[in-house]
Scaffold this active site. Structure first.
Site, PDB file in Angstrom:
ATOM      1  N   ARG A 243      -4.464   2.047  10.862  1.00  0.00           N
ATOM      2  CA  ARG A 243      -5.225   1.687  12.055  1.00  0.00           C
ATOM      3  C   ARG A 243      -5.296   2.912  12.959  1.00  0.00           C
ATOM      4  NH1 ARG A 243      -6.851  -1.826   9.449  1.00  0.00           N
ATOM      5  NH2 ARG A 243      -6.919  -4.071   9.870  1.00  0.00           N
TER       6      ARG A 243
ATOM      7  N   THR B  99      -4.814   5.891   6.939  1.00  0.00           N
ATOM      8  CA  THR B  99      -5.700   4.845   6.404  1.00  0.00           C
ATOM      9  C   THR B  99      -5.262   3.474   6.902  1.00  0.00           C
ATOM     10  OG1 THR B  99      -4.366   4.741   4.389  1.00  0.00           O
ATOM     11  CG2 THR B  99      -6.325   6.142   4.317  1.00  0.00           C
TER      12      THR B  99
ATOM     13  N   GLU C 108     -13.320   2.955  16.874  1.00  0.00           N
ATOM     14  CA  GLU C 108     -14.317   2.770  15.817  1.00  0.00           C
ATOM     15  C   GLU C 108     -15.164   1.524  15.983  1.00  0.00           C
ATOM     16  OE1 GLU C 108     -12.325   0.598  12.058  1.00  0.00           O
ATOM     17  OE2 GLU C 108     -11.448   2.539  12.499  1.00  0.00           O
TER      18      GLU C 108
ATOM     19  N   PRO D 270       1.380  -1.300   9.924  1.00  0.00           N
ATOM     20  CA  PRO D 270       0.450  -2.089  10.737  1.00  0.00           C
ATOM     21  C   PRO D 270       0.431  -1.570  12.172  1.00  0.00           C
ATOM     22  CG  PRO D 270       2.502  -3.271  10.472  1.00  0.00           C
ATOM     23  CD  PRO D 270       2.620  -2.045   9.606  1.00  0.00           C
TER      24      PRO D 270
ATOM     25  N   ILE E  68       0.838  -1.200   0.000  1.00  0.00           N
ATOM     26  CA  ILE E  68       0.000   0.000   0.000  1.00  0.00           C
ATOM     27  C   ILE E  68       0.875   1.253   0.000  1.00  0.00           C
ATOM     28  CG2 ILE E  68      -1.748   1.307   1.258  1.00  0.00           C
ATOM     29  CD1 ILE E  68      -2.736  -1.406   2.382  1.00  0.00           C
TER      30      ILE E  68
ATOM     31  N   HIS F  20     -13.819   4.087   7.582  1.00  0.00           N
ATOM     32  CA  HIS F  20     -13.060   2.868   7.265  1.00  0.00           C
ATOM     33  C   HIS F  20     -13.526   2.289   5.930  1.00  0.00           C
ATOM     34  CE1 HIS F  20     -10.547  -0.414   9.423  1.00  0.00           C
ATOM     35  NE2 HIS F  20     -10.411  -0.542   8.113  1.00  0.00           N
TER      36      HIS F  20
END
Length: 340
Positions: free
Chosen positions: A233, A231, A262, A205, A154, A294
């Site tokens: 966590r 984008t 969330e 991560p 990503i 999310h």
């Protein structure tokens, strides 16, 4: 094999039905996995989970006691799963390490450009028939210094887009990615990155070393007009410290697709509810904060990839074949004792 898929929604259920339903007996529920809902899995050998589910130690122990032996995660991240507890409980866990990195990277760019070019504010003014441009000035991304924290697939996808804009791209990651270096990304220490960058995008991560990675001291070291994008966590960013930085105007703008509290909030319909989270309410009050629920992963390509890999992981486990996405080696002694 009988599979229970928790936290399924109208947007992902058709993809899972096409893949999993063709080979296995699958039941779907929109309910999240919690200690209270773990008993729903009592007739199933495997369950499929999303990021909103709770796979903590007490939940895993209950799942093991009702016969669950495999958890297929429908996500790359697995911070919502206690892997040690899963191993001790005799439950194997596999994730979806990659599906469409472009979906997340492109969403990060979309958020950046939306907040930079004041798209939301301009549409509100348009509805009021106020066509003045006085409050809508943005900046060129071309020539800016962009920092990327985490250069997996990503992060590299985001870097490619930023180099296409003509930005200078820096990165911080304990492991250098040759793909990133091949497109001109320069690796620097994290402290240097946060001081020098005009835009910072988080793609790492969540683990012990990244939890609250962005906190008060780090915000004070950043440029006052920096745009921060998360984008990955929510807990990588300390929310209280972020709010303080926004209040003191120590940060230019923030784009959040994730939030540390969330669970039970995102993916649900709360239109008839009074939201009681003061931090979330405060974040939403800033005009220079853009929040999405999310949804960065939400593309046709990503949903197709998630469903296909989830099926492949379940097939590997059911056929006792080697699964390259398996995250642990369960305690078979516990598993055998639990089913007796």
């Amino acid at each position: 094999m009988r599979i229970l898929a928790y936290s399924t929604k109208p947007y992902d259920k058709p993809y899972l039905e096409r893949c999993l339903g063709a080979k296995h007996e699958v039941r779907f529920t929109e309910r999240r996995l919690t200690l209270d809902t773990a008993s729903l899995a009592s007739e199933f050998e495997a369950i499929a989970l999303f990021t909103s589910d709770d796979a903590s130690a007490p939940v895993l122990e209950k799942l093991a006691s009702v016969g669950v032996r495999f958890i297929a995660l429908r996500s790359a991240g697995f911070d919502h799963v206690d892997l040690n507890a899963a191993t001790k409980s005799g439950i194997a866990v596999a994730n979806v390490p990659e599906y469409s990195p472009y979906s997340i990277a492109e969403h990060a760019v979309a958020m950046l450009m939306t907040v930079n070019r004041k798209i939301v504010q301009s549409q509100l003014l348009m509805q009021l028939q106020d066509f003045r441009l006085d409050t809508l000035t943005g900046f060129d991304v071309h020539g800016k210094v962009v920092g990327i924290v985490g250069t997996g697939k990503i992060g590299v996808a985001f870097a490619r887009i930023m180099t296409g804009f003509g930005a200078v791209v820096l990165a911080s990651d304990p492991v250098r990615n040759p793909e990133a270096e091949a497109i001109g990304v320069r690796y620097v220490q994290f402290g240097e990155l946060i001081k020098d960058c005009d835009i910072i995008s988080i793609h790492c991560p969540l683990n012990d070393s990244t939890r609250n990675l962005f906190s008060k001291d780090r915000f004070l070291q950043m440029k006052r007009n920096v745009v921060l994008i998360n984008t990955s966590r929510g807990a990588v960013v300390n929310t209280n410290d972020l709010i303080e930085a926004l209040e003191k105007k120590n940060i230019g703008a923030v784009c959040l697709d994730v939030y540390d509290k969330e669970k039970g909030l995102f993916f649900e319909d709360h239109r008839a509810d009074v939201l009681t989270d003061p931090s979330f309410a405060r974040l939403r009050s800033f005009t220079n904060v853009l929040i999405t629920g999310h949804q960065a992963f939400l593309t046709h390509e990503a949903l197709t990839g998630i469903a296909a890999t989830t099926l492949a992981n379940i097939d590997c486990w059911s056929e006792k074949a080697e699964c390259r996405n398996q995250l642990n080696q369960p305690d078979l002694i516990f598993a055998n004792n639990a089913v007796q």
